[in-house]
Structures are given as C-alpha cells and as structure tokens.
Design a protein around this motif. Structure first.
Motif, PDB file in Angstrom:
ATOM      1  N   HIS A  17      -0.010 -10.952 -14.514  1.00  0.00           N
ATOM      2  CA  HIS A  17      -0.360  -9.653 -14.605  1.00  0.00           C
ATOM      3  C   HIS A  17      -0.908  -9.074 -15.723  1.00  0.00           C
ATOM      4  CE1 HIS A  17       3.524  -8.447 -12.089  1.00  0.00           C
ATOM      5  NE2 HIS A  17       2.734  -9.378 -11.478  1.00  0.00           N
ATOM      6  N   LYS A  51       2.291 -10.536  -6.770  1.00  0.00           N
ATOM      7  CA  LYS A  51       2.947  -9.773  -8.058  1.00  0.00           C
ATOM      8  C   LYS A  51       3.781 -11.117  -8.674  1.00  0.00           C
ATOM      9  CE  LYS A  51       3.883  -5.088  -7.489  1.00  0.00           C
ATOM     10  NZ  LYS A  51       5.123  -4.169  -6.970  1.00  0.00           N
ATOM     11  N   SER A  52       3.944 -12.012  -7.929  1.00  0.00           N
ATOM     12  CA  SER A  52       4.881 -13.246  -8.246  1.00  0.00           C
ATOM     13  C   SER A  52       3.827 -14.457  -8.663  1.00  0.00           C
ATOM     14  CB  SER A  52       5.776 -13.713  -7.283  1.00  0.00           C
ATOM     15  OG  SER A  52       5.339 -13.840  -5.805  1.00  0.00           O
ATOM     16  N   ASP A  68       4.326   3.057 -10.269  1.00  0.00           N
ATOM     17  CA  ASP A  68       3.540   2.473  -9.041  1.00  0.00           C
ATOM     18  C   ASP A  68       2.400   3.693  -9.053  1.00  0.00           C
ATOM     19  OD1 ASP A  68       5.242   0.723  -8.563  1.00  0.00           O
ATOM     20  OD2 ASP A  68       6.603   1.893  -7.115  1.00  0.00           O
ATOM     21  N   THR A  75      -2.511  -1.657 -14.312  1.00  0.00           N
ATOM     22  CA  THR A  75      -1.952  -2.971 -14.025  1.00  0.00           C
ATOM     23  C   THR A  75      -1.917  -3.629 -12.791  1.00  0.00           C
ATOM     24  OG1 THR A  75      -0.387  -1.989 -15.737  1.00  0.00           O
ATOM     25  CG2 THR A  75       0.142  -4.068 -14.583  1.00  0.00           C
ATOM     26  N   GLY A  76      -2.363  -4.996 -12.810  1.00  0.00           N
ATOM     27  CA  GLY A  76      -2.482  -5.780 -11.695  1.00  0.00           C
ATOM     28  C   GLY A  76      -2.946  -6.945 -11.837  1.00  0.00           C
ATOM     29  N   VAL A  77      -3.283  -7.604 -10.969  1.00  0.00           N
ATOM     30  CA  VAL A  77      -3.694  -9.289 -11.161  1.00  0.00           C
ATOM     31  C   VAL A  77      -5.094  -9.230 -11.090  1.00  0.00           C
ATOM     32  CG1 VAL A  77      -1.679  -9.929 -10.096  1.00  0.00           C
ATOM     33  CG2 VAL A  77      -3.502  -9.532  -8.506  1.00  0.00           C
ATOM     34  N   GLN A 112       4.252  -8.686  -2.862  1.00  0.00           N
ATOM     35  CA  GLN A 112       5.297  -9.808  -3.590  1.00  0.00           C
ATOM     36  C   GLN A 112       4.549 -10.766  -3.905  1.00  0.00           C
ATOM     37  OE1 GLN A 112       8.141  -8.512  -5.024  1.00  0.00           O
ATOM     38  NE2 GLN A 112       8.261 -10.648  -6.053  1.00  0.00           N
ATOM     39  N   PHE A 140      -1.691  -2.456  -8.958  1.00  0.00           N
ATOM     40  CA  PHE A 140      -0.527  -1.914  -8.218  1.00  0.00           C
ATOM     41  C   PHE A 140       0.060  -0.973  -9.237  1.00  0.00           C
ATOM     42  CE2 PHE A 140       0.321  -6.345  -9.530  1.00  0.00           C
ATOM     43  CZ  PHE A 140       1.181  -6.179 -10.558  1.00  0.00           C
TER      44      PHE A 140
END
Length: 406
Positions: free
Chosen positions: A123, A118-119, A222, A160-162, A115, A216
């Motif tokens: 992204h 993601k936060s 997912d 997709t991710g950071v 989390q 992620f």
C-alpha cells in the motif's frame, strides 16, 4: 431527472452506503418506500458536502467549492468537487466485486477481488492534485459548452491504494502496449447498460508512474461513494477525467484508447492556437495530458475588509501538473509589479504546494490581489484568460480576490 427521482431509483444497498450504516429492517419496508432521510432532496446532505459548495448540475451530479473552502492543506471530502458524466452506481456488491484486466496488450487476462489487491500488493499513500480540465470554463468568451466551472473544481486529498504499475507487472503487459483505458460501474444517463458514460485513460508511461494508484481510501477512510468507492484510478497532475471512479475493468491497449470521451472535443484542445469561436476539426485536436501551472488564493475570502495600517496575511495553493511550482508571486497593482511569496515544497510529487505572505497597502481604498505561479520550466500563469478552445479547457489565468482597506 430530479434529485428525488434519483434517490427513489437507488437500491437499498446503495442507500446503506450513503447512510454509512445498516438500514435496520430495510428489507421489510414497503415496496417503493423512501426512507425519511432521502425524502429531503438536499445534495449537501446526500453527499455530506458543505452547504457553501455550489451545485452546477444534478443530472449528472457536478459540484464545486468556493475558493475559501479549499484552505486546508489536505482537502476534506466535504469540500471536494464532484464531476460525474453518468449516474452514480446503485448496487455495489463488494463480495462479488472484481477488477478485470484485459486488452490487446496483456499477456494474460486476470481478475482481482478488492481483498486480492489489498493483500497481495504493498500500500502507498500520496497527496495528489486532481483538477477538472474545465475548471475556469465560465470565463471563456464566446462561451464554451459544458458545466460553467469557476475556480473550485480542484482538490488535493490524501489517497491510499496500490500502485497500478505493480498490478500491471503482475498481469504482464506486452511490448506493444500504448495506452490504458478504464471501464467503470457508473450508469449512462439513458440507463442503457450497453452504453458507457465515460471511458478514458492514460498512456502506459503515466500508468507506470509510482504515484498512479488504484485507490481504495481517501484521507484515511474508505473512499466516499460519490468519489469512487470501492476502487478508483488516481493519476494526479492530469485532468481528473483520467482518474476514473468505480473502476471494475482496465484495458491495456496497443492503440490510443478510443472509449467514450476520448475523441472529438472531449478533453482535447486545438493542437495550435485558434481564433475565438473557431470550429476545429477532430484531427487538429490534441488530448490534454499534464495540467498547466495554476494557483488559488484561499485566504482571505474575496471581499474582505481590513483596517488601514494593518498587514494582510494571504495564503493558498499552487500546482503545475507533472512539474513543480518554482516561484509564487502576488500583485496589488493589476499586474504592474510583482512581489514574491513564501512557497513550500510539495509533500510528494504531484501534490499541490502551499504559499503565504503578508501584504502592506499604501492607503485606504479598493484593491485586487492577483496570484501568479511559475513552474520549473519557467512558464508563468497568464494574467488574463489564455487561448480560447471549443470546450473551455485549461483556464489557468491568475486568480484574483477583492480587498477594501478602510
């Protein structure tokens, strides 16, 4: 260990992840009971793969696609190859899962929950080409050790991710940083928790590229467990072994990472050409980085038959590691002459490119269609097998399909 034993050792939480929903009353099932769904040892059901995929090994799991299955511009999960070095994690606890970043060259050791990642960070989504370094190994002679991949250990999914670089900048890395090594939750085949099945990585410059992700999600959902849920590293254009799955720790090193599968002949090739069958000293081996230029005909399926006088539409994909593909050609006379195909630009850097053309055949008979890509530095695929190496890496010979005109 056969597939059934593999499933019997899987925890309820892991089975729930595979099913994709709760196993209602699973907590009160008799000890050791195996739900009916898992009593069928079919790996295609277990991993939601198409039945035309080819299983090369089940300890650890390794599976590849056939060329015609890879026709989609974005590879669906059901056609994506599986390359594991250990056992798939059996107990992923998302509530307590963290990514720890440590190593000699971090300014501070820091941990992030899923989390948090993601936060806290923006992204990004990229289509990224992943290819096993041993894709094409089956063609080498003398035979090279390892899974005998043919042509299907490659994919280009949407990840997709950071950005890894955003996370590393948040942690802070020292000026002496050289390499990033990953550590993950997969299990060694011996089940010894002190052993890692694989711990590879990438140089800091690769880690800091915009397209290198802590991903992620795959194709808008997912990431499937077998492909790295809940978090994986994706470093497109390099051998897929650099894109570790089930990541729970990253080490920022002031030396080239020395984890399992970083030394010896693992994902390394002779620094200079050698004769087939030569034993090469470790100090004369170099780590594989950017993958070579390559292409794949995905339509039609090899063995297709067409009527005399009709044109044949062909299509496929081409990729070139860190580079772009500048030219795509085909030949129907065993490489004596070549004609140009239509070639699309990549959607983003490190995505594969799509080619197509229409072919006229002069008369009835047997033909082979050969595909050849040329990268932005002018390097073309070899028509036949490239230089031999001990583990059969980097086979980028022209892909060929058989056609009969009747």
């Amino acid at each position: 260990m056969n597939r059934r034993k593999f499933v019997k050792k899987t925890t309820l939480a892991a089975m729930t992840g595979i099913v994709g929903s709760d196993i209602v009353f699973g907590s009160v099932a008799p000890e050791g009971y195996l739900p009916l769904l898992f009593q069928d040892p079919d790996p295609f059901k277990l991993f939601d793969k198409d039945s035309e995929m080819v299983v090369l090994n089940d300890r650890p799991w390794n599976m590849e696609a056939r060329a015609h299955l890879l026709d989609d511009k974005i590879t669906p999960s059901k056609y994506m190859f599986i390359r594991n070095n250990g056992l798939i994690p059996e107990d992923i606890d998302l509530e307590n899962w963290v990514l720890k970043i440590d190593g000699e060259s971090v300014k501070q050791i820091k941990s992030y929950s899923l989390q948090d990642l993601k936060s806290k960070f923006k992204h990004y989504t990229y289509q990224l080409t992943l290819e096993c370094g041993g894709n094409g190994r089956s063609e080498f002679n003398p035979p090279a050790k390892g899974n005998q991949w043919t042509i299907g250990a490659v994919s280009c999914a949407e990840w997709t991710g950071v950005r890894l670089k955003d996370v590393l900048e948040d942690v802070g890395i020292k000026d002496d940083a050289v390499y990033l090594g990953y550590h993950a939750a997969d299990l060694h085949l011996s089940r010894n928790p002190e052993k890692e099945p694989i711990s590879r990585g990438v140089p800091i410059l690769k880690a800091m590229q915009d397209e290198t992700l802590l991903a992620f999600a795959m194709n808008g959902k997912d990431t499937p467990l077998v492909h790295g849920y809940p978090l994986r590293l994706v470093a497109g254009g390099w051998p897929a072994s650099a894109s570790g799955k089930w990541i729970n720790r990253l080490s920022i090193r002031n030396i080239v990472h020395d984890g399992p599968k970083m030394g010896g002949s693992s994902y390394r090739v002779p620094c200079s050409p050698v004769a087939p069958g030569t034993k090469v000293a470790d100090e004369d081996m170099c780590i594989i980085e950017s993958m070579p230029v390559k292409s794949l005909i995905t339509y039609p399926k090899s063995g297709a038959m067409i009527s005399e006088g009709k044109k044949l539409n062909i299509r496929g994909h081409a990729w070139a590691g860190e580079l772009e593909v500048e030219k795509m050609e085909y030949s129907i006379d065993f490489g004596s002459t070549w004609k140009t195909c239509n070639l699309e630009r990549p959607v983003n850097r490190l995505a594969w490119q799509h080619f197509s053309t229409k072919i006229d055949f002069p008369k009835k008979g047997y033909y082979e269609i050969w595909a050849r890509a040329t990268d932005s530095k002018g390097t073309s695929q070899p028509m036949l097998l490239p230089g031999w190496n001990p583990k059969g890496y980097l086979n980028n010979a022209c892909h060929r399909i058989a056609i009969k005109v009747v």
